[in-house]
Design a protein around this motif. Sequence first.
Motif, mmCIF file in Angstrom:
data_model
loop_
_atom_site.group_PDB
_atom_site.id
_atom_site.type_symbol
_atom_site.label_atom_id
_atom_site.label_comp_id
_atom_site.label_asym_id
_atom_site.label_seq_id
_atom_site.Cartn_x
_atom_site.Cartn_y
_atom_site.Cartn_z
ATOM 1 N N GLN A 76 0.847 -1.196 0.000
ATOM 2 C CA GLN A 76 0.000 0.000 0.000
ATOM 3 C C GLN A 76 0.885 1.249 0.000
ATOM 4 O OE1 GLN A 76 -3.428 -0.306 -0.043
ATOM 5 N NE2 GLN A 76 -2.988 -2.489 -0.210
ATOM 6 N N PRO A 77 0.378 2.336 -0.566
ATOM 7 C CA PRO A 77 1.152 3.580 -0.495
ATOM 8 C C PRO A 77 1.375 3.994 0.949
ATOM 9 C CG PRO A 77 -0.615 3.790 -2.096
ATOM 10 C CD PRO A 77 -0.825 2.489 -1.395
ATOM 11 N N LEU A 78 2.602 4.427 1.246
ATOM 12 C CA LEU A 78 2.964 4.755 2.625
ATOM 13 C C LEU A 78 2.389 6.107 3.011
ATOM 14 C CD1 LEU A 78 4.876 4.025 5.099
ATOM 15 C CD2 LEU A 78 6.463 5.602 4.047
ATOM 16 N N THR A 79 1.637 6.123 4.104
ATOM 17 C CA THR A 79 1.194 7.376 4.711
ATOM 18 C C THR A 79 1.529 7.308 6.187
ATOM 19 O OG1 THR A 79 -0.993 6.493 5.163
ATOM 20 C CG2 THR A 79 -0.750 7.699 3.092
ATOM 21 N N VAL A 80 1.408 8.436 6.853
ATOM 22 C CA VAL A 80 1.693 8.466 8.285
ATOM 23 C C VAL A 80 0.718 7.555 9.020
ATOM 24 C CG1 VAL A 80 1.832 9.961 10.312
ATOM 25 C CG2 VAL A 80 2.642 10.797 8.138
ATOM 26 N N GLN A 81 -0.569 7.559 8.590
ATOM 27 C CA GLN A 81 -1.591 6.767 9.281
ATOM 28 C C GLN A 81 -1.299 5.277 9.155
ATOM 29 O OE1 GLN A 81 -2.543 9.407 7.304
ATOM 30 N NE2 GLN A 81 -3.129 10.746 9.015
ATOM 31 N N THR A 82 -0.959 4.811 7.944
ATOM 32 C CA THR A 82 -0.717 3.370 7.770
ATOM 33 C C THR A 82 0.483 2.921 8.592
ATOM 34 O OG1 THR A 82 0.554 3.855 5.785
ATOM 35 C CG2 THR A 82 -1.741 3.219 5.463
ATOM 36 N N LEU A 83 1.513 3.767 8.650
ATOM 37 C CA LEU A 83 2.701 3.382 9.407
ATOM 38 C C LEU A 83 2.427 3.425 10.906
ATOM 39 C CD1 LEU A 83 5.587 2.465 9.222
ATOM 40 C CD2 LEU A 83 6.326 4.825 9.159
ATOM 41 N N VAL A 84 1.640 4.399 11.338
ATOM 42 C CA VAL A 84 1.290 4.480 12.766
ATOM 43 C C VAL A 84 0.512 3.240 13.176
ATOM 44 C CG1 VAL A 84 -0.212 5.676 14.419
ATOM 45 C CG2 VAL A 84 1.394 6.982 13.062
ATOM 46 N N SER A 85 -0.482 2.837 12.351
ATOM 47 C CA SER A 85 -1.270 1.647 12.717
ATOM 48 C C SER A 85 -0.405 0.393 12.649
ATOM 49 C CB SER A 85 -2.487 1.524 11.803
ATOM 50 O OG SER A 85 -2.077 1.510 10.458
ATOM 51 N N ALA A 86 0.527 0.340 11.693
ATOM 52 C CA ALA A 86 1.425 -0.824 11.623
ATOM 53 C C ALA A 86 2.352 -0.867 12.821
ATOM 54 C CB ALA A 86 2.236 -0.766 10.326
ATOM 55 N N LEU A 87 2.786 0.297 13.295
ATOM 56 C CA LEU A 87 3.672 0.344 14.456
ATOM 57 C C LEU A 87 2.912 0.007 15.742
ATOM 58 C CD1 LEU A 87 5.895 3.467 13.720
ATOM 59 C CD2 LEU A 87 6.695 1.146 14.050
ATOM 60 N N GLN A 88 1.587 0.275 15.739
ATOM 61 C CA GLN A 88 0.801 -0.069 16.932
ATOM 62 C C GLN A 88 0.655 -1.578 17.070
ATOM 63 O OE1 GLN A 88 -2.686 2.237 16.272
ATOM 64 N NE2 GLN A 88 -1.973 3.970 17.491
ATOM 65 N N THR A 89 0.516 -2.268 15.927
ATOM 66 C CA THR A 89 0.392 -3.724 15.997
ATOM 67 C C THR A 89 1.727 -4.382 16.322
ATOM 68 O OG1 THR A 89 0.719 -3.825 13.617
ATOM 69 C CG2 THR A 89 -1.563 -3.833 14.407
ATOM 70 N N ALA A 90 2.814 -3.720 15.934
ATOM 71 C CA ALA A 90 4.136 -4.273 16.218
ATOM 72 C C ALA A 90 5.004 -3.194 16.849
ATOM 73 C CB ALA A 90 4.780 -4.782 14.922
ATOM 74 N N PRO A 91 4.834 -2.981 18.162
ATOM 75 C CA PRO A 91 5.653 -1.951 18.807
ATOM 76 C C PRO A 91 7.124 -2.361 18.847
ATOM 77 C CG PRO A 91 4.260 -3.085 20.408
ATOM 78 C CD PRO A 91 3.897 -3.611 19.080
ATOM 79 N N ASN A 92 7.984 -1.370 18.915
ATOM 80 C CA ASN A 92 9.445 -1.560 18.884
ATOM 81 C C ASN A 92 9.917 -2.227 17.600
ATOM 82 O OD1 ASN A 92 9.521 -0.502 21.496
ATOM 83 N ND2 ASN A 92 9.162 -2.550 22.362
ATOM 84 N N ALA A 93 9.115 -2.095 16.555
ATOM 85 C CA ALA A 93 9.512 -2.742 15.306
ATOM 86 C C ALA A 93 10.662 -1.966 14.664
ATOM 87 C CB ALA A 93 8.324 -2.793 14.353
#
Lengths: 131, 135
Positions: A76-93
């Motif tokens: 998917q195209p990278l946006t701040v929202q997609t990365l924030v939600s991805a980081l929430q599912t995998a913290p300290n990634a």
Amino acid sequence: MKLTRRKRNMALITMTPLVDVMMILLVFFMVTSTYLDLDMMPMVQSEAEGTAAPAGPAPTLLIRITANGEARLRGQPLTVQTLVSALQTAPNARVLILPSGGSNVQGLVSAIETATQAGAENLRVVRLEAQ
Amino acid sequence: MMKLKRRSQPPQQETIVSLIDVIFFLLVFFMLVGRMDATAPFEVSPPVSIAGESLPKGGTTIAVAENGALALDGEAIERQALLARITDLLTEKPGLFVRINAHADARLTNLLPLVTALEQAGVGDVVLVVTPNPV
């Protein structure tokens, strides 16, 4: 016989050479200086400043930069929202940026900017070898 | 009728003290605001980003043109010679700070291998120059 020294008139200090010198300095600084508003992004940091690699395997998020400079996360195209939600599912990634050799510097800088705004702390760029 | 005679004034010396003040003020202004960098022999417009940190002064500047040409502190240089110069500079000053001023449209194949080579040469502090405002 007593010789008296003639009293001299006090010499007036002329300011004109001082103005000339300052004018030359002024023109020099005006011409040689650049007035771009420049910032920086760290590419290599010394060991003391860099974040230590966490022990054990950490989840990794891979951001790809396509040849035309678009950043993509999981297709998917990278946006701040997609990365924030991805980081929430995998913290300290660990966030890895894999750039295509054909993309330009602006594409990489935009991807780093988005990752920084999303709060990614462990950010690394996969280096390309010389071709 | 009374004749009023204007008193003749002594010729006033033009004071240039105020002029000096103004020029001095301008001089200090330009010294503080300006940044003296060696300009690259080719055009470089850095990439735009609002996430950059403030750029410290000093250090060595490597410019990367859109076509991949390199310049070290304003002088055009080949890649091998550049790395040799950087190695020389590192022996003189171990904590060398290197700024890479790359054109926004330069290909990453001209930038990232260079960063890798600088890191392998022992440079511990490399930054990429960005600008918050498009030029």
